[in-house]
Design an enzyme around this catalytic site. Structure first.
Site, PDB file in Angstrom:
ATOM      1  N   CYS A 115       0.798  -1.223   0.000  1.00 18.69           N
ATOM      2  CA  CYS A 115       0.000   0.000   0.000  1.00 18.69           C
ATOM      3  C   CYS A 115       0.834   1.278   0.000  1.00 18.69           C
ATOM      4  CB  CYS A 115      -0.937  -0.013   1.204  1.00 18.69           C
ATOM      5  SG  CYS A 115      -1.788  -1.585   1.436  1.00 18.69           S
ATOM      6  N   HIS A 265      -3.622   6.556   0.162  1.00 22.14           N
ATOM      7  CA  HIS A 265      -3.934   5.183  -0.223  1.00 22.14           C
ATOM      8  C   HIS A 265      -5.424   4.938  -0.018  1.00 22.14           C
ATOM      9  CE1 HIS A 265      -4.177   0.891  -0.341  1.00 22.14           C
ATOM     10  NE2 HIS A 265      -4.321   0.762   0.960  1.00 22.14           N
ATOM     11  N   ASN A 295      -9.910  -1.725  -3.267  1.00 24.84           N
ATOM     12  CA  ASN A 295      -8.557  -1.422  -2.810  1.00 24.84           C
ATOM     13  C   ASN A 295      -7.580  -2.211  -3.676  1.00 24.84           C
ATOM     14  OD1 ASN A 295      -6.063  -1.473  -1.487  1.00 24.84           O
ATOM     15  ND2 ASN A 295      -6.962  -1.510   0.562  1.00 24.84           N
TER      16      ASN A 295
END
Length: 338
Positions: A115, A265, A295
């Site tokens: 991430c 993120h 995501n």
């Protein structure tokens, strides 16, 4: 000394999808509205069984080169960030170079980070360019986390999707102002048990993270079984993101009000909204874009940047703060002038 800057960003998503309706059909106790409210995600893009990370990354590179009419032979380095490599050997970066048709004379490397990976990759590209080792770099971020997810684990299947992004990082004249700066990094390996793929590697991840063992979680193993301790990750994020923002501002000699857009993120909407309020950032300066992608791990920030650009929210000359955080545990931040 020459300076590095982001010339262009684009991305590629696989054709497969997993909607909230699909998840509700498998997990009736989780309604469509509940999933959307909790995650901010309506749909996730899912790679096909035979679709590899190198395929997605090469497609993203093709997109950014075509859109900008950039010649392949002008690229002299490739940096690939992925936590889902095609195989342990040979490297995924080499596969991406071949599939994207990039020159034989370029350097190509990959690194394993999730991430926070986009921030780290931009830092690497900046170092290569400003040290004179390269002049035009493609940064490719790609993850196919869906291949790690246990089909019976709704806690992670509601969140993660697959995708790739490609960023051209180029050089400017020595007289130009800094365009990628204020870089800060952080790592806490003691937090690795909170977000881990316990199976499939050379080490037994359940020794690191006993709670991640499939049998402990009531799952029949699929060979990977990604595990996430949601509350632990949430608390980690609340600890590191505000201090990272402060460090980036300090190191870039800027104030909060001088940042035109914040792109973090894209973990999930609930977490991002909590961070936005805690940092007192106006909604119109805080970009969220994950409803149709989920995501995508290392690619969430560049995908969000391209979407903000297409929406007219991100414009040339704007100062943008990027902050990545997650698996590792790892985090990083920087400012870029668009």
């Amino acid at each position: 000394m020459v300076k590095a800057f982001i010339q262009a960003v684009d991305y590629h998503l696989p054709a497969g999808s997993l909607s909230n309706e699909d998840l509700n059909a498998q997990f009736p106790e989780w309604s469509v509205d509940k999933i959307a409210a909790k995650t901010g995600i309506e749909n996730r893009r899912i790679a096909a069984e035979d679709e590899l990370s190198s395929d997605l990354a090469a497609a993203a590179i093709q997109n950014v080169l075509a859109r900008t009419s950039t010649a392949r032979d002008s690229i002299d380095f490739l940096i690939v960030c992925t936590q889902s490599p095609d195989r342990q050997a040979a490297g995924t970066a080499a596969a991406v170079q071949a599939k994207a048709g990039l020159p034989l004379g370029i350097g190509a490397l990959e690194f394993n980070l999730g991430c926070s990976g986009y921030v780290y990759a931009l830092g690497l590209a900046k170092a290569f360019i400003e040290s004179g080792m390269a002049s035009s770099i493609i940064v490719a971020t790609v993850d196919t986390y869906s291949k790690y997810l246990n089909p019976s684990d709704k806690s992670v299947r509601t969140i993660f999707g697959d995708g790739a992004a490609a960023t051209i990082v180029s050089s400017t004249s020595a007289e130009s102002e800094e365009r990628i700066y204020g870089l800060v990094y952080g790592t806490d390996g003691t937090g690795a048990p909170s977000l881990i793929v316990p199976n499939g590697g050379l080490g037994d991840g359940t020794l690191v993270s006993p709670q991640s063992a499939p049998e402990v979680r009531g799952l029949v193993s699929n060979g990977s079984d990604l595990y996430m301790d949601g509350p632990a990750i949430f608390n980690f994020t609340l600890d590191v993101v505000p201090t990272t923002v402060e460090r980036v501002l300090h190191d870039s000699d800027l104030q909060m009000e001088e940042i035109d857009l914040f792109v973090f993120h894209q973990a999930n909407r609930f977490m991002l909204e909590h961070l936005r309020k805690r940092l007192r950032i106006d909604p119109d300066r805080f970009w969220v874009s994950m409803s149709d992608t989920g995501n995508t791990v290392s690619s969430t920030i560049p995908i969000a940047l391209r979407e903000a650009e297409k929406a007219g929210v991100l414009r040339p000359g704007m100062k943008v703060m990027l902050v990545g955080f997650g698996v590792g545990l790892s985090w990083g931040g920087l400012v870029t002038q668009w």
